[in-house]
Design a protein around this motif. Structure first.
Motif, PDB file in Angstrom:
ATOM      1  N   ILE A   1       8.517   5.894   8.964  1.00 52.50           N
ATOM      2  CA  ILE A   1       8.861   6.840   7.678  1.00 52.50           C
ATOM      3  C   ILE A   1       9.113   8.269   8.294  1.00 52.50           C
ATOM      4  CG2 ILE A   1       8.024   7.776   5.819  1.00 52.50           C
ATOM      5  CD1 ILE A   1       6.464   5.136   5.464  1.00 52.50           C
ATOM      6  N   HIS A   2       8.411   8.600   9.512  1.00 50.32           N
ATOM      7  CA  HIS A   2       8.348  10.129   9.743  1.00 50.32           C
ATOM      8  C   HIS A   2       9.745  10.822   9.948  1.00 50.32           C
ATOM      9  CE1 HIS A   2       6.740  13.278  11.938  1.00 50.32           C
ATOM     10  NE2 HIS A   2       7.543  13.486  12.810  1.00 50.32           N
ATOM     11  N   GLY A   3      10.851  10.146   9.963  1.00 49.15           N
ATOM     12  CA  GLY A   3      12.172  10.820  10.251  1.00 49.15           C
ATOM     13  C   GLY A   3      12.783  11.101   8.931  1.00 49.15           C
ATOM     14  N   TYR A   4      12.078  10.748   7.830  1.00 49.09           N
ATOM     15  CA  TYR A   4      13.010  10.741   6.412  1.00 49.09           C
ATOM     16  C   TYR A   4      12.184  12.058   5.740  1.00 49.09           C
ATOM     17  CZ  TYR A   4      15.139   6.474   7.443  1.00 49.09           C
ATOM     18  OH  TYR A   4      15.885   5.603   8.244  1.00 49.09           O
ATOM     19  N   PRO A   5      12.884  12.627   4.724  1.00 46.93           N
ATOM     20  CA  PRO A   5      12.063  13.797   4.081  1.00 46.93           C
ATOM     21  C   PRO A   5      11.425  13.175   2.789  1.00 46.93           C
ATOM     22  CG  PRO A   5      14.761  13.387   3.574  1.00 46.93           C
ATOM     23  CD  PRO A   5      14.459  12.329   4.490  1.00 46.93           C
ATOM     24  N   ILE A   6      10.419  12.601   2.961  1.00 49.44           N
ATOM     25  CA  ILE A   6       9.563  11.862   2.050  1.00 49.44           C
ATOM     26  C   ILE A   6       8.165  12.060   2.535  1.00 49.44           C
ATOM     27  CG2 ILE A   6       9.652   9.538   3.031  1.00 49.44           C
ATOM     28  CD1 ILE A   6       9.952   8.556   0.055  1.00 49.44           C
ATOM     29  N   HIS A   7       7.398  12.060   1.454  1.00 45.36           N
ATOM     30  CA  HIS A   7       5.981  12.460   1.634  1.00 45.36           C
ATOM     31  C   HIS A   7       5.253  11.001   1.773  1.00 45.36           C
ATOM     32  CE1 HIS A   7       5.617  16.684   1.768  1.00 45.36           C
ATOM     33  NE2 HIS A   7       6.328  16.748   0.896  1.00 45.36           N
ATOM     34  N   THR A   8       4.213  10.800   2.541  1.00 44.64           N
ATOM     35  CA  THR A   8       3.496   9.397   2.740  1.00 44.64           C
ATOM     36  C   THR A   8       2.038   9.669   2.384  1.00 44.64           C
ATOM     37  OG1 THR A   8       5.185   8.900   4.339  1.00 44.64           O
ATOM     38  CG2 THR A   8       3.131   7.563   3.988  1.00 44.64           C
ATOM     39  N   LEU A   9       1.487   8.741   1.387  1.00 48.89           N
ATOM     40  CA  LEU A   9       0.247   8.744   0.935  1.00 48.89           C
ATOM     41  C   LEU A   9      -0.158   7.465   1.602  1.00 48.89           C
ATOM     42  CD1 LEU A   9       0.913  11.100  -0.987  1.00 48.89           C
ATOM     43  CD2 LEU A   9      -1.033  10.389  -2.292  1.00 48.89           C
ATOM     44  N   VAL A  10      -1.650   7.285   2.226  1.00 54.95           N
ATOM     45  CA  VAL A  10      -2.183   5.885   2.505  1.00 54.95           C
ATOM     46  C   VAL A  10      -3.351   5.872   1.779  1.00 54.95           C
ATOM     47  CG1 VAL A  10      -2.769   4.788   4.446  1.00 54.95           C
ATOM     48  CG2 VAL A  10      -1.001   6.250   4.836  1.00 54.95           C
ATOM     49  N   ARG A  11      -3.608   4.822   1.230  1.00 54.30           N
ATOM     50  CA  ARG A  11      -4.875   4.170   0.516  1.00 54.30           C
ATOM     51  C   ARG A  11      -5.679   3.310   1.404  1.00 54.30           C
ATOM     52  NH1 ARG A  11      -5.143   1.471  -5.240  1.00 54.30           N
ATOM     53  NH2 ARG A  11      -4.384  -0.486  -4.175  1.00 54.30           N
ATOM     54  N   PRO A  12      -6.677   3.866   1.904  1.00 49.28           N
ATOM     55  CA  PRO A  12      -7.662   2.663   2.484  1.00 49.28           C
ATOM     56  C   PRO A  12      -8.481   1.805   1.723  1.00 49.28           C
ATOM     57  CG  PRO A  12      -8.785   4.969   2.253  1.00 49.28           C
ATOM     58  CD  PRO A  12      -7.431   5.224   1.786  1.00 49.28           C
ATOM     59  N   PRO A  13      -8.832   0.761   2.209  1.00 42.77           N
ATOM     60  CA  PRO A  13      -9.640  -0.247   1.369  1.00 42.77           C
ATOM     61  C   PRO A  13     -10.715   0.343   0.745  1.00 42.77           C
ATOM     62  CG  PRO A  13      -9.837  -0.949   3.598  1.00 42.77           C
ATOM     63  CD  PRO A  13      -8.971   0.284   3.684  1.00 42.77           C
ATOM     64  N   VAL A  14     -11.438   1.336   1.247  1.00 41.80           N
ATOM     65  CA  VAL A  14     -12.824   1.806   0.817  1.00 41.80           C
ATOM     66  C   VAL A  14     -12.856   3.062   1.119  1.00 41.80           C
ATOM     67  CG1 VAL A  14     -13.826   0.815   2.981  1.00 41.80           C
ATOM     68  CG2 VAL A  14     -15.104   0.944   0.495  1.00 41.80           C
ATOM     69  N   ASN A  15     -13.757   3.808   0.387  1.00 42.29           N
ATOM     70  CA  ASN A  15     -14.161   5.235   0.774  1.00 42.29           C
ATOM     71  C   ASN A  15     -15.325   5.181   1.849  1.00 42.29           C
ATOM     72  OD1 ASN A  15     -14.786   7.962   0.486  1.00 42.29           O
ATOM     73  ND2 ASN A  15     -15.716   8.067  -1.658  1.00 42.29           N
ATOM     74  N   ASP A  16     -14.653   4.976   2.830  1.00 41.63           N
ATOM     75  CA  ASP A  16     -15.470   4.977   4.305  1.00 41.63           C
ATOM     76  C   ASP A  16     -15.266   5.981   5.216  1.00 41.63           C
ATOM     77  OD1 ASP A  16     -17.439   2.869   5.713  1.00 41.63           O
ATOM     78  OD2 ASP A  16     -15.755   3.373   7.068  1.00 41.63           O
ATOM     79  N   THR A  17     -16.486   6.643   5.820  1.00 39.04           N
ATOM     80  CA  THR A  17     -16.239   7.722   6.763  1.00 39.04           C
ATOM     81  C   THR A  17     -15.405   7.017   7.901  1.00 39.04           C
ATOM     82  OG1 THR A  17     -18.141   8.575   5.808  1.00 39.04           O
ATOM     83  CG2 THR A  17     -17.546   9.569   8.059  1.00 39.04           C
ATOM     84  N   VAL A  18     -15.954   5.786   8.360  1.00 39.43           N
ATOM     85  CA  VAL A  18     -15.551   5.388   9.579  1.00 39.43           C
ATOM     86  C   VAL A  18     -13.933   5.205   9.586  1.00 39.43           C
ATOM     87  CG1 VAL A  18     -15.481   3.628  11.550  1.00 39.43           C
ATOM     88  CG2 VAL A  18     -17.843   4.754  10.522  1.00 39.43           C
ATOM     89  N   LEU A  19     -13.628   4.646   8.546  1.00 43.44           N
ATOM     90  CA  LEU A  19     -12.047   4.111   8.171  1.00 43.44           C
ATOM     91  C   LEU A  19     -11.371   5.460   8.092  1.00 43.44           C
ATOM     92  CD1 LEU A  19     -12.098   0.901   5.947  1.00 43.44           C
ATOM     93  CD2 LEU A  19     -10.963   1.241   8.053  1.00 43.44           C
TER      94      LEU A  19
END
Length: 273
Positions: A71-89
């Motif tokens: 995705i990096h080369g494109y003019p678009i923003h990327t959000l990522v959702r982890p599976p859980v609210n976890d400090t290590v992840l």
């Protein structure tokens, strides 16, 4: 001499720049397939943002990294959702180079504070220090990354339960929460309305949160595949919205082909939705 690199602007910056008085809501879609090729196809769509999902999709660290690179080369923003609210992840996601997090199932101000702390180095937070080893700092090619890391990360927390709706004003007050995102499907389930995300009571709860976010001066987004519901939430003040998913588009599109060209023995065509 190594190449010195500046991180991309965050989704927080896009919300500030694009959704102001003269701006417009930002439209995006889910990327759930786990495929870098599909992610790249979606990145060139002209949409404002993508959500790479690891909560309900077959995404691990390696596939998320590959999709970020695609995705990096494109003019678009990327959000990522982890599976859980976890400090290590969250630490691992940030080290991969995830700049924009959508943290699921944030039900209280304490949950929101934990999510923010996971993105900040001590003493402001609890993120482990490994920038020399990490793509986030481009292996120490981002100047002053340790001191500036907080500037390169945005935190959006997901409001998707009746408890979170009740606590939304307190969640919005948490320093470091850049935006909230409403998940009507899980919200409906928590309200005893499983599978009824377009129920009027659910819509009312979502709109309550949109109003609260507007009063707090923070952006709010919502998931709404139904065009009528999407338009209602946009009219109610949603600043960003998810309106589709790669896997859903493929499923519905392939079913449409079957409906046109494959006749079942009983004369019916396969059902869709």
């Amino acid at each position: 001499m190594p190449l010195r690199i500046e991180p991309q602007n965050t989704f927080r910056d896009a919300l500030r720049n694009e959704t102001g008085a003269a701006g417009r809501p930002l439209a995006g879609m889910w990327v759930c397939s786990g495929s870098p090729l599909v992610a790249e196809v979606c990145a060139g769509s002209g949409l404002d943002w993508l959500l790479v999902d690891a909560e309900h999709s077959p995404n691990g660290l390696e596939s998320i990294l590959a999709q970020l690179q695609a995705i990096h080369g494109y003019p678009i923003h990327t959000l990522v959702r982890p599976p859980v609210n976890d400090t290590v992840l969250i630490k691992q996601y940030l080290d991969l180079g995830v700049q924009n997090l959508l943290v699921p199932m944030v039900n209280s101000a304490a949950d929101a504070e934990a999510a923010v702390a996971a993105t900040r180095y001590p003493p402001q937070g609890v993120r482990g220090v490994g920038s020399a080893l990490a793509r986030a700092a481009r292996w120490n090619r981002v100047p002053d990354y340790l001191a500036r890391a907080g500037e390169t990360i945005s935190v959006t927390v997901q409001i998707e339960s009746a408890a979170a709706v009740d606590a939304v004003e307190d969640i919005l007050k948490v320093d470091g929460v850049d935006a909230i995102f409403l998940g009507p499907s899980d919200l409906a389930a928590s309200m005893g309305l499983l599978g009824q995300q377009d129920h009027e009571e659910v819509r009312t709860a979502v709109e309550h949160c949109l109003t609260a976010a507007n009063a707090a001066g923070k952006p709010a987004g919502v998931n709404a595949f139904n065009p009528d519901t999407a338009r209602r939430y946009l009219d109610a003040g949603a600043d960003f919205i998810l309106v589709g998913a790669d896997v859903a588009l493929l499923a519905r599109g392939s079913e449409a082909l079957a409906a046109n060209y494959v006749q079942r023995a009983d004369g019916d065509t396969p059902a869709s939705y």
